[in-house]
Design a protein around this motif. Sequence first.
Motif, short mmCIF file in Angstrom:
data_model
loop_
_atom_site.label_atom_id
_atom_site.label_comp_id
_atom_site.label_asym_id
_atom_site.label_seq_id
_atom_site.Cartn_x
_atom_site.Cartn_y
_atom_site.Cartn_z
N LEU A 170 0.84 -1.20 0.00
CA LEU A 170 0.00 0.00 0.00
C LEU A 170 0.87 1.25 0.00
O LEU A 170 1.84 1.34 0.77
N PRO A 171 0.53 2.23 -0.83
CA PRO A 171 1.35 3.44 -0.94
C PRO A 171 1.46 4.23 0.37
O PRO A 171 0.46 4.51 1.03
N THR A 172 2.70 4.56 0.72
CA THR A 172 2.99 5.29 1.95
C THR A 172 3.95 6.42 1.60
O THR A 172 4.92 6.20 0.87
N ILE A 173 3.64 7.60 2.11
CA ILE A 173 4.51 8.75 1.83
C ILE A 173 5.06 9.25 3.16
O ILE A 173 4.33 9.44 4.12
N ILE A 174 6.37 9.45 3.16
CA ILE A 174 7.07 9.82 4.39
C ILE A 174 7.74 11.17 4.17
O ILE A 174 8.24 11.43 3.08
#
Length: 216
Positions: A170-174
Motif C-alpha cells: 500500500l502506498p505510503t509517503i514519508i
Amino acid sequence: MLVKDEHGERMRRCRCFLAREQQARLERLFKAARVPRRFQKKRLEDFDPTYQKGAWKIACRYVEQFEAIRGENKNGLCFIGPPGTGKSHLAYGILNSLLAKGVPGVCGSVPEIMDLLRPQTGPGQEAQERLELLKTLDVVILDDLGAERNTEWVTERLYVIINARYNDMLPTIITSNLELEELEKLPGWERITSRLFEMCHVVTVDGPDYRKGVKR
Ligand SMILES: Nc1ncnc2c1ncn2[C@@H]1O[C@H](COP(=O)(O)OP(=O)(O)O)[C@@H](O)[C@H]1O
Ligand SMILES: [Mg+2]
C-alpha cells in the motif's frame, strides 16, 4: 446520491458518495491528524519549483499516474531534507490532489498520530480502529518521521503500521529531516527502515529554508 440497482428494488450509494462518506469518517477519527489548517489549501500547483524542480516533478507525476504507480512494488515516496524546504507542502499537496480524485487517505505528523493511537485518547476501540485504518488505507502520509519521542511502544506501533502496508503493498509517503540511514540507527528501527527502502523512492529535498522568506 442514490441510484437504483438493476431490479429497481434496492438502492445503493454511488462510489463518489461512499468515498466522501468514508473520508468524513476518517476526518472524525483523525481530527488532529487530518490535513492541518496551514496545509489544507496547499496544492502542488502553488509550489514554487525554483529550488525543488526534481521533487516537485516527482510529486506531480505521482498524482497523475497514481493508478498505475499504486500497483508497483515501490509505490511510496520518502521526502528527505532539512526544515523549511517544502517536504510537507509536497506531501500534503499530493494528498489533497488524491482526495480530490476520491482516493481515501490520511495524513498527520508522526508525533500526533502516535498520540491518537494511545488507548487513553478516546474510547479504546477508536485507537484500534485508527490503527486498522493506518494499516489498510489506500494512502497514508507520515509527516516528520523521526521527530517523535522514540519509546519502545512508538517503535512497535510504527513497525506494525509500516509492516502491514509493506505486506499489502500500500502506498505510503514519508517526510523526514533524517536520512533513512540515520533513522536506521535508532534503537529497533532497522526492520522499519529496511521495509521503507523497498517501499519508497527516496526524494532529496534540499535548498534554502522557505520559512525564512526565500520567496513569498
Ligand atoms: N517551494 C515552495 N513553494 C511555495 N511554498 C513553499 C515552498 N517551500 C516551502 N513552502 C512553504 O513554506 C512553509 C514551510 O514548508 P514545509 O513544507 O512545511 O517545509 P518542511 O516540511 O520541509 O519543513 C509552508 O507554508 C510551505 O507551504
Ligand atoms: Mg514538515
